[in-house]
Design an enzyme around this catalytic site. Structure first.
Site, PDB file in Angstrom:
ATOM      1  N   LYS A  20      -2.200 -23.616  23.290  1.00 27.96           N
ATOM      2  CA  LYS A  20      -3.482 -23.025  22.879  1.00 27.96           C
ATOM      3  C   LYS A  20      -4.664 -23.820  23.420  1.00 27.96           C
ATOM      4  CE  LYS A  20      -1.749 -20.337  19.146  1.00 27.96           C
ATOM      5  NZ  LYS A  20      -1.502 -20.127  17.763  1.00 27.96           N
TER       6      LYS A  20
ATOM      7  N   LYS B  91       6.866 -14.957  23.925  1.00 26.66           N
ATOM      8  CA  LYS B  91       6.922 -14.438  22.558  1.00 26.66           C
ATOM      9  C   LYS B  91       5.973 -13.255  22.371  1.00 26.66           C
ATOM     10  CE  LYS B  91       4.376 -16.340  19.394  1.00 26.66           C
ATOM     11  NZ  LYS B  91       3.682 -17.223  18.459  1.00 26.66           N
TER      12      LYS B  91
ATOM     13  N   LYS C 182       0.546 -11.963  18.259  1.00 30.33           N
ATOM     14  CA  LYS C 182      -0.514 -11.042  17.835  1.00 30.33           C
ATOM     15  C   LYS C 182      -1.846 -11.319  18.509  1.00 30.33           C
ATOM     16  CE  LYS C 182      -0.451 -12.997  13.243  1.00 30.33           C
ATOM     17  NZ  LYS C 182      -0.565 -14.429  13.413  1.00 30.33           N
TER      18      LYS C 182
HETATM   19  P1  TYM Z   1       1.854 -16.727  12.608  1.00 32.30           P
HETATM   20  O1  TYM Z   1       0.723 -16.103  11.878  1.00 32.30           O
HETATM   21  O2  TYM Z   1       1.713 -16.914  14.073  1.00 32.30           O
HETATM   22  O3  TYM Z   1       3.168 -15.890  12.376  1.00 32.30           O
HETATM   23  C1  TYM Z   1       3.596 -15.536  11.061  1.00 32.30           C
HETATM   24  C2  TYM Z   1       5.114 -15.582  11.019  1.00 32.30           C
HETATM   25  O4  TYM Z   1       5.663 -14.686  11.983  1.00 32.30           O
HETATM   26  C3  TYM Z   1       6.579 -15.373  12.818  1.00 32.30           C
HETATM   27  N1  TYM Z   1       6.499 -14.815  14.163  1.00 32.30           N
HETATM   28  C4  TYM Z   1       7.544 -14.375  14.863  1.00 32.30           C
HETATM   29  N2  TYM Z   1       8.852 -14.300  14.571  1.00 32.30           N
HETATM   30  C5  TYM Z   1       9.668 -13.779  15.518  1.00 32.30           C
HETATM   31  N3  TYM Z   1       9.232 -13.307  16.712  1.00 32.30           N
HETATM   32  C6  TYM Z   1       7.923 -13.362  17.038  1.00 32.30           C
HETATM   33  N4  TYM Z   1       7.501 -12.899  18.198  1.00 32.30           N
HETATM   34  C7  TYM Z   1       7.011 -13.912  16.094  1.00 32.30           C
HETATM   35  N5  TYM Z   1       5.666 -14.095  16.098  1.00 32.30           N
HETATM   36  C8  TYM Z   1       5.378 -14.671  14.910  1.00 32.30           C
HETATM   37  C9  TYM Z   1       6.118 -16.821  12.799  1.00 32.30           C
HETATM   38  O5  TYM Z   1       7.159 -17.707  13.154  1.00 32.30           O
HETATM   39  C10 TYM Z   1       5.667 -16.967  11.365  1.00 32.30           C
HETATM   40  O6  TYM Z   1       6.767 -17.265  10.532  1.00 32.30           O
HETATM   41  N6  TYM Z   1       1.293 -21.560  11.599  1.00 32.30           N
HETATM   42  C11 TYM Z   1       1.797 -20.310  11.088  1.00 32.30           C
HETATM   43  C12 TYM Z   1       1.175 -19.886   9.782  1.00 32.30           C
HETATM   44  C13 TYM Z   1       1.289 -20.887   8.693  1.00 32.30           C
HETATM   45  C14 TYM Z   1       2.445 -21.165   7.926  1.00 32.30           C
HETATM   46  C15 TYM Z   1       2.035 -22.141   6.981  1.00 32.30           C
HETATM   47  C16 TYM Z   1       3.737 -20.697   7.962  1.00 32.30           C
HETATM   48  C17 TYM Z   1       0.271 -21.657   8.222  1.00 32.30           C
HETATM   49  N7  TYM Z   1       0.724 -22.401   7.169  1.00 32.30           N
HETATM   50  C18 TYM Z   1       2.944 -22.666   6.064  1.00 32.30           C
HETATM   51  C19 TYM Z   1       4.646 -21.234   7.044  1.00 32.30           C
HETATM   52  C20 TYM Z   1       4.239 -22.195   6.122  1.00 32.30           C
HETATM   53  C21 TYM Z   1       1.507 -19.233  12.110  1.00 32.30           C
HETATM   54  O7  TYM Z   1       0.632 -19.362  12.924  1.00 32.30           O
HETATM   55  O8  TYM Z   1       2.246 -18.111  11.938  1.00 32.30           O
END
Ligand code: TYM
Length: 333
Positions: free
Chosen positions: A114, A199, A202
């Site tokens: 990023k 990946k 979003k």
């Molecule tokens: P984020 O918002 O990018 O994604 C949310 C969840 O979706 C999963 N995910 C995926 N799984 C499979 N294939 C994909 N292409 C894919 N894209 C996203 C992510 O692994 C995630 O589980 N840093 C985290 C948010 C966060 C968080 C936390 C998560 C902040 N604090 C505490 C767990 C615990 C994030 O950016 O997820």
């Protein structure tokens, strides 16, 4: 009792990757009779770590919460809230910044990706982008979570949360539970349909390879039918040489409950596979879209859920964070 915590960042519309990789596991963990304490958070503060439009973050935060309810999270069975409504997350963030090192944060893969992207776009790299995984650790540790259901891309961040918990406990006395990431058996990393070596994310700029939860069925079908595959002949599950096909088979397996390798044996061409994937995805997302339309018509009801969720989350996190303040050497106010 097992405590489960996870979060989602409102930086874009939720995707099929978010759903299959994470949200579906969250819903499953809140099923009737489950003894767990389950907390799910729209991590809005994390959306401020890259260039953002305030109105869009507000809109996406509301939409993410509404979609989580539409996906089947029952607010009677779990705690759903916005991160910024519970100040314990940022209180604990600082203590964990005093536990983490600059070097370990610079090694984070997502930071490197990023930061490079922000620099290439001529934007500054926000300091919060570097410390982001520390805030994520605070999200998890504030609730003494045992399990963190996430997709593959968050594994490294959960590892950091583990390291910080262990380090803090060793230096200042037992305070946090050491959490572990739980990943789905298939679809832990759903890939972009147009670029199956990256990946499905979003916040990507090119959206033709991304299936959004709120895409209309004909849009989903078009995106799947145009998915990039290969011209090796036949259909086989091989992530290295046939990443596009492997991704489609993973998605089909996740939607239908099958096994991707066994499913591959049932096809001899990509046309039929894509048609089945499109249908399976449309049917998987249909109830979520329909329920979202109902819930979005009553934003006050969603806000009420979030307010109650924040209150409960605060009551769980405050004693843990107070304990951490005392353990690290700060006097009680
Ligand atoms: P984020 O918002 O990018 O994604 C949310 C969840 O979706 C999963 N995910 C995926 N799984 C499979 N294939 C994909 N292409 C894919 N894209 C996203 C992510 O692994 C995630 O589980 N840093 C985290 C948010 C966060 C968080 C936390 C998560 C902040 N604090 C505490 C767990 C615990 C994030 O950016 O997820």
């Amino acid at each position: 009792m097992t405590t489960i915590f996870s979060g989602i960042k409102p930086t874009g519309h939720l995707t099929l990757g978010n759903y299959l990789g994470a949200v579906r596991q969250w819903v499953a963990a809140t099923g009737a009779g489950a003894p767990e304490e389950t907390l799910y958070c729209v991590v809005d503060l994390h959306a401020l770590t890259v260039e953002h439009d305030p109105a869009r973050v507000r809109r996406l935060s509301r939409q993410a919460a509404t979609l989580l309810l539409a996906a089947g999270l029952d607010p009677e069975m779990c705690t759903l809230f916005l991160q910024s409504h519970v100040s314990e997350h940022t209180r604990l963030h600082y203590l964990l910044e005093c536990t983490a090192s600059d070097g370990e944060l610079r090694r984070m893969i997502q930071y490197k990706e990023k930061a490079a992207k922000a620099e290439a776009a001529g934007q500054g790299v926000r300091l919060s982008l570097l410390t982001y995984p520390v805030l994520m650790a605070a999200d998890i540790l504030a609730y003494r979570a045992d399990e963190v259901p996430v997709g593959e891309d968050q594994r490294q961040h959960v590892e950091l949360a583990r390291d910080l918990a262990v380090r803090f406990n060793q230096r200042y006395g037992p305070t946090f539970t050491v959490p572990r990431a739980t990943l789905p058996a298939v679809a832990a990393r759903v890939m972009d349909l147009q670029d199956p070596t990256s990946k499905m994310g979003k916040s990507h700029d090119v959206t033709t390879g991304i299936v959004y939860l709120l895409d209309e069925p004909d849009v989903v079908t078009r995106k799947v039918m145009r998915a990039v595959t290969d011209n090796l002949g036949g259909v086989a599950y091989d992530r290295a040489t046939r990443p596009g096909a492997a991704n489609l088979l993973d998605v089909l397996a996740a939607c239908t409950g099958g096994d991707p390798v066994e499913l591959a044996a049932g096809y001899d061409g990509y046309g039929a596979l894509k048609r089945d994937v499109a249908e399976a995805v449309v049917e998987t997302l249909r109830p979520v879209r329909e329920r979202h339309a109902e819930l979005a018509a009553d934003p006050a009801a969603v806000e009420k859920v979030l307010r109650a969720g924040a209150e409960r989350a605060r009551s769980l996190a405050r004693p843990v964070v107070d304990r951490a303040y005392e353990a690290i050497g700060l006097l009680a106010p």
